[in-house]
Design a protein around this motif. Structure first.
Motif, short mmCIF file in Angstrom:
data_model
loop_
_atom_site.label_atom_id
_atom_site.label_comp_id
_atom_site.label_asym_id
_atom_site.label_seq_id
_atom_site.Cartn_x
_atom_site.Cartn_y
_atom_site.Cartn_z
N VAL A 1 39.35 38.91 40.63
CA VAL A 1 39.61 39.34 42.00
C VAL A 1 41.10 39.18 42.27
O VAL A 1 41.68 38.13 41.97
CB VAL A 1 38.79 38.51 43.01
N ILE A 2 41.73 40.21 42.85
CA ILE A 2 43.17 40.19 43.11
C ILE A 2 43.40 40.18 44.61
O ILE A 2 42.93 41.07 45.33
CB ILE A 2 43.88 41.41 42.48
N SER A 3 44.10 39.17 45.09
CA SER A 3 44.36 39.04 46.52
C SER A 3 45.49 39.98 46.94
O SER A 3 46.23 40.50 46.09
CB SER A 3 44.73 37.60 46.87
N PRO A 4 45.68 40.19 48.25
CA PRO A 4 46.82 40.99 48.71
C PRO A 4 48.16 40.38 48.34
O PRO A 4 49.19 41.04 48.44
CB PRO A 4 46.63 41.01 50.24
N TYR A 5 48.15 39.10 47.92
CA TYR A 5 49.38 38.42 47.53
C TYR A 5 49.50 38.27 46.02
O TYR A 5 50.27 37.46 45.52
CB TYR A 5 49.43 37.04 48.20
N ASP A 6 48.68 39.04 45.30
CA ASP A 6 48.72 39.11 43.84
C ASP A 6 48.20 37.86 43.14
O ASP A 6 48.44 37.68 41.95
CB ASP A 6 50.14 39.43 43.34
N ASN A 7 47.50 36.98 43.87
CA ASN A 7 46.77 35.92 43.18
C ASN A 7 45.58 36.54 42.46
O ASN A 7 44.94 37.45 42.98
CB ASN A 7 46.23 34.88 44.18
N VAL A 8 45.29 36.04 41.28
CA VAL A 8 44.14 36.53 40.52
C VAL A 8 43.19 35.36 40.27
O VAL A 8 43.60 34.32 39.74
CB VAL A 8 44.57 37.15 39.17
N THR A 9 41.95 35.51 40.68
CA THR A 9 40.93 34.47 40.51
C THR A 9 39.69 35.11 39.91
O THR A 9 39.25 36.17 40.36
CB THR A 9 40.58 33.81 41.85
N THR A 10 39.11 34.45 38.92
CA THR A 10 37.90 34.97 38.27
C THR A 10 36.70 34.14 38.71
O THR A 10 36.68 32.92 38.55
CB THR A 10 38.04 34.93 36.74
N PHE A 11 35.71 34.83 39.28
CA PHE A 11 34.48 34.20 39.74
C PHE A 11 33.34 34.51 38.77
O PHE A 11 33.25 35.63 38.26
CB PHE A 11 34.08 34.72 41.12
N MET A 12 32.48 33.53 38.55
CA MET A 12 31.21 33.79 37.88
C MET A 12 30.11 33.33 38.84
O MET A 12 29.93 32.14 39.06
CB MET A 12 31.11 33.04 36.55
N HIS A 13 29.42 34.30 39.42
CA HIS A 13 28.39 34.00 40.42
C HIS A 13 27.05 33.89 39.72
O HIS A 13 26.61 34.83 39.05
CB HIS A 13 28.37 35.07 41.49
N GLU A 14 26.40 32.75 39.89
CA GLU A 14 25.14 32.47 39.21
C GLU A 14 24.03 32.27 40.22
O GLU A 14 24.26 32.24 41.43
CB GLU A 14 25.29 31.22 38.34
N GLY A 15 22.82 32.12 39.73
CA GLY A 15 21.69 31.88 40.60
C GLY A 15 20.45 32.61 40.13
O GLY A 15 20.50 33.45 39.24
N ALA A 16 19.34 32.26 40.74
CA ALA A 16 18.08 32.91 40.41
C ALA A 16 18.10 34.35 40.91
O ALA A 16 19.04 34.79 41.58
CB ALA A 16 16.92 32.14 41.04
N SER A 17 17.06 35.11 40.58
CA SER A 17 16.97 36.48 41.09
C SER A 17 17.01 36.44 42.61
O SER A 17 16.40 35.58 43.24
CB SER A 17 15.68 37.14 40.60
#
Length: 400
Positions: free
Chosen positions: A1-17
């Motif tokens: 994910v790239i913010s309007p200020y050019d920060n880059v963060t990678t998310f891994m979203h987990e969970g049940a169905s």
């Protein structure tokens, strides 16, 4: 994910169905006046909106199955993952009308190749529209409409392993009030100590009104890691592997995020989308010490005291559910009891001789009603600029 200020963060979203994995790739929709709806109070009808001038952009990596093979790992304290699928099995039950998810609608209306639609009401030779769900009965939409999309036609898709900064865990939550308490007491998002993050992955609640599950009442578990229906071997072996993975990636941030409801507020999947916006803007900056505190229910880790996105303050009632007058401390505490009972029931099968000493200490702490800080003492939430091995952690447990 790239913010309007050019920060880059990678998310891994987990969970049940039903935990919001596919929805993590959705864009936030604006209201006609350009504002963003956080949620609607189901008791009073109040709608709470905020202004966010610019959204983050993102490059999708995976839909709901990722591969973290040992050969990918870089030994830098973060998990490295790669998509495990060539096609994405996307549920579209939240797409109820034109404009619900413009990006996915565009992709499926004008695909580069034929797509497979399931439980979508269409005719041969026509254009399938992902909001035209078949009905299980007159006036009752099928809860599990799907479309299979080849990943190579997804715009801006990432085709290489990525390093994960934030591992979020989604829970589908029901309405919670004083009169009808439930486990819908999770705020917009919570910060979890690694030990609690592990416990949530062991119990993996399917949650409220799960569109993939027909029948059944109350909370149910999808099994260890939330991938248990696809796994082989013993649960406790997978529990040990997950714990080892968490110990070996101490630079990871763990969060807990609800969808559908926060107390009496209907929020859909906005919590995880707003979390995505906020944490990406922060980048590597730590939260201020006065910004969070142990949650009233220790299973929820740390709750936020305040949250501001692009100058728009998120009301406290979305961060701390017991602040909602319709819930209060009584409704919240009853909901906490429901959560505790669920955890105690689901964790018992892991208490075998094969469970690692660290894992046993964490589960024993939960069963004895540990505080957030006690979980944090087992596996510190703050990166200490050193990498502890499983053996070192276990020696610490045995010498405790």
């Amino acid at each position: 994910v790239i913010s309007p200020y050019d920060n880059v963060t990678t998310f891994m979203h987990e969970g049940a169905s039903g935990g919001g994995k596919s929805e993590m790739l959705q864009h936030i929709n604006r209201e006609p006046d350009g504002q963003v709806l956080i949620g609607e109070n189901l008791v009073t009808g109040e709608r709470r909106l905020i202004n966010i001038p610019l959204f983050c952009s993102f490059n999708p990596v995976t839909d709901d199955m990722a591969l973290c093979h040992p050969s990918f790992q870089q030994g830098n304290g973060k998990l490295v993952v790669l998509d495990a699928e060539n096609g994405w099995f996307i549920r579209v039950d939240s797409v109820l009308e034109y404009g619900s998810d413009p990006s996915l609608e565009k992709l499926t209306i004008h695909p580069k190749r034929p797509l497979l639609f399931l439980n979508i009401n269409t005719l041969p030779g026509s254009t399938a529209l992902i909001w035209n769900h078949i009905e299980d009965a007159p006036g009752k939409r099928c809860p599990n409409p799907r479309v299979i999309v080849p990943r190579d036609i997804v715009p801006n898709v990432v085709n290489k392993p990525v390093t994960v900064d934030v591992r979020s865990f989604g829970v589908r939550t029901p309405v919670c009030s004083k009169e009808n308490p439930s486990y819908g007491i999770i705020g917009l998002f919570h910060i979890l100590p690694p030990a609690l993050a592990w416990l949530w992955r062991l119990v993996a609640p399917r949650g409220h009104a799960n569109p993939s599950i027909v029948g059944g009442e109350g909370m149910a578990s999808e099994g260890v890691g939330s991938y248990w229906p696809f796994a082989t071997g013993k649960r406790v072996r997978h529990a040990n592997l997950l714990l080892e993975q968490i110990i070996q990636t101490p630079r990871t941030i763990y969060t807990l995020v609800p969808n559908q409801h926060i107390g009496v507020w209907k929020v859909g999947f906005k919590p995880q989308m707003l979390m995505r916006e906020y944490l990406t803007r922060r980048g590597s900056a730590k939260l201020r010490s006065d910004q969070y505190q142990p949650a009233r229910c220790p299973l929820l880790g740390y709750e936020l005291n305040y949250l501001t996105i692009e100058g728009s303050k998120i009301p406290t009632r979305f961060l701390q559910v017991h602040r909602q007058i319709e819930v209060g401390t009584d409704g919240y505490d009853e909901g906490a009891k429901i959560l505790y009972n669920f955890f105690k029931k689901q964790l018992q099968p892991f208490l075998t001789d094969e469970l690692s000493p660290v894992g046993r200490k964490i589960i024993d702490a939960c069963l004895s009603g540990a505080s957030v800080e006690e979980y944090n003492d087992v596996l510190p939430i703050n990166y200490q600029y050193s990498f502890l091995t499983v053996k070192e952690i276990e020696e610490g447990v045995n010498g405790y």
